[in-house]
Design an enzyme around this catalytic site. Structure first.
Site, mmCIF file in Angstrom:
data_model
loop_
_atom_site.group_PDB
_atom_site.id
_atom_site.type_symbol
_atom_site.label_atom_id
_atom_site.label_comp_id
_atom_site.label_asym_id
_atom_site.label_seq_id
_atom_site.Cartn_x
_atom_site.Cartn_y
_atom_site.Cartn_z
ATOM 1 N N ASP A 8 0.816 -1.212 0.000
ATOM 2 C CA ASP A 8 0.000 0.000 0.000
ATOM 3 C C ASP A 8 0.853 1.267 0.000
ATOM 4 O OD1 ASP A 8 -2.689 0.605 -0.220
ATOM 5 O OD2 ASP A 8 -2.924 1.062 1.901
ATOM 6 N N HIS A 69 -8.939 10.033 -0.924
ATOM 7 C CA HIS A 69 -9.522 8.758 -0.479
ATOM 8 C C HIS A 69 -10.128 9.010 0.899
ATOM 9 C CE1 HIS A 69 -9.704 4.266 -0.107
ATOM 10 N NE2 HIS A 69 -9.816 4.641 1.161
ATOM 11 N N GLY A 71 -12.657 7.613 3.743
ATOM 12 C CA GLY A 71 -13.443 6.535 4.331
ATOM 13 C C GLY A 71 -13.297 6.629 5.838
ATOM 14 N N ASN A 72 -13.247 5.493 6.516
ATOM 15 C CA ASN A 72 -12.945 5.548 7.945
ATOM 16 C C ASN A 72 -11.494 5.983 8.141
ATOM 17 O OD1 ASN A 72 -13.854 5.122 10.685
ATOM 18 N ND2 ASN A 72 -12.452 3.390 10.754
ATOM 19 N N ASP A 144 -19.111 7.302 11.879
ATOM 20 C CA ASP A 144 -19.791 7.073 10.606
ATOM 21 C C ASP A 144 -20.319 8.401 10.075
ATOM 22 O OD1 ASP A 144 -21.669 6.421 8.568
ATOM 23 O OD2 ASP A 144 -21.876 4.411 9.389
ATOM 24 N N GLY A 192 -15.515 5.410 0.728
ATOM 25 C CA GLY A 192 -16.911 5.392 1.168
ATOM 26 C C GLY A 192 -17.543 6.753 1.316
ATOM 27 N N GLY A 194 -16.078 9.755 0.117
ATOM 28 C CA GLY A 194 -15.861 10.501 -1.113
ATOM 29 C C GLY A 194 -16.842 10.151 -2.216
ATOM 30 N N GLU A 195 -17.220 8.863 -2.283
ATOM 31 C CA GLU A 195 -18.126 8.406 -3.331
ATOM 32 C C GLU A 195 -19.594 8.630 -2.992
ATOM 33 O OE1 GLU A 195 -17.270 4.281 -4.103
ATOM 34 O OE2 GLU A 195 -15.103 4.631 -3.970
ATOM 35 N N ASN A 196 -19.914 8.710 -1.687
ATOM 36 C CA ASN A 196 -21.319 8.642 -1.282
ATOM 37 C C ASN A 196 -21.833 9.819 -0.463
ATOM 38 O OD1 ASN A 196 -21.977 5.823 -2.252
ATOM 39 N ND2 ASN A 196 -20.216 5.385 -0.934
#
Length: 253
Positions: A8, A69, A71-72, A144, A192, A194-196
């Site tokens: 990564d 990116h 997400g969490n 969340d 998660g 960024g896309e939603n």
């Protein structure tokens, strides 16, 4: 059977020493390899490549892209000509943006102060920074983003503050990386959040119009989990939502 390791951190190995070195005694880099490594590299590599494909500029050494990116865990990367030149996560994934449970950037002297005031050991401090900070630390409610946006809409001020801090930190990094790249051709949102989360995308670019970064609300609102350009027609800087696919990139490798 053949085994393949896809690291990564590998995408960020193209960073220059001015980007990956910390202003610590140089001997610590020589002895212990203390430097910025960066993470989420597989995701940043996938979406930056896909961004170039969408723009019809694959292989263009002048293409300037910032990938977010979210997400969490969250990180942001400056990419020039398909190569990582700077990224927000550092020696560990703790540095950089505000995350679900991680603090991101803080004054390092705070750690010494808290250890003394709260009588914390190294393990307890590590847990505080990695598990009890970030969105859940500020909001006191959740890590969340979906729940925080719902709570904000219902009038929860701490939830609103957590979202505002998250977007403000991201906006600062975007502006900084525009400076690193000397301009910007595309800003990419993935992960998660960024896309939603259309609201997070919109709030994260507020005030960046002077840099040419704007979002068309009619294109952005309602976009979740699909590939789309949400910048106004004719804007010099494109703002793209690109679902990441780390599994595909690993399979290709």
């Amino acid at each position: 059977a053949p085994h393949v390791a896809v690291f990564d951190t590998s995408f960020h190995q193209t960073m220059n020493p001015v980007a990956f070195l910390y202003a610590l005694p140089y001997v610590l880099y020589e002895r212990h390899a203390i430097r910025r490594y960066g993470f989420h590299g597989t995701s940043h590599r996938f979406v930056s490549r896909r961004s170039a494909e969408m723009l019809g500029r694959v292989g263009d050494p002048a293409l300037r892209v910032i990938t977010c990116h979210l997400g969490n865990g969250c990180s942001i990367t400056a990419v020039r000509g398909g190569r990582s030149v700077d990224t927000s996560m550092g020696f560990t994934p703790l540095e950089g943006l505000v995350m679900g449970r991680r603090s991101g950037d803080i004054d390092p002297a705070i750690l010494l102060y808290i250890m003394g005031k709260e009588e914390l050991g190294a393990a307890e401090l590590n847990a505080l920074l990695n598990k009890h900070s970030g969105l859940i630390g500020v909001s006191g409610l959740s890590n969340d983003m979906r729940k925080l946006l719902e709570a904000e809409a219902a009038g929860n001020e701490r939830a609103k503050l957590a979202v505002d801090v998250f977007c403000y930190r991201l906006r600062k990094y975007v502006a900084a990386y525009v400076g690193v790249l000397g301009g910007l051709d595309a800003l990419v949102f993935t992960g998660g959040i960024g896309e939603n989360a259309p609201a997070v995308r919109a709030r994260s670019v507020e005030g960046l119009g002077a840099m040419g970064i704007t979002i068309d609300p009619s294109l952005n609102d309602g976009v979740r989990g699909r590939e789309v350009d949400v910048a106004p027609a004719g804007a010099a800087c494109r703002v793209q939502v690109i679902p990441t696919n780390e599994e595909l990139l690993i399979a290709r490798d």
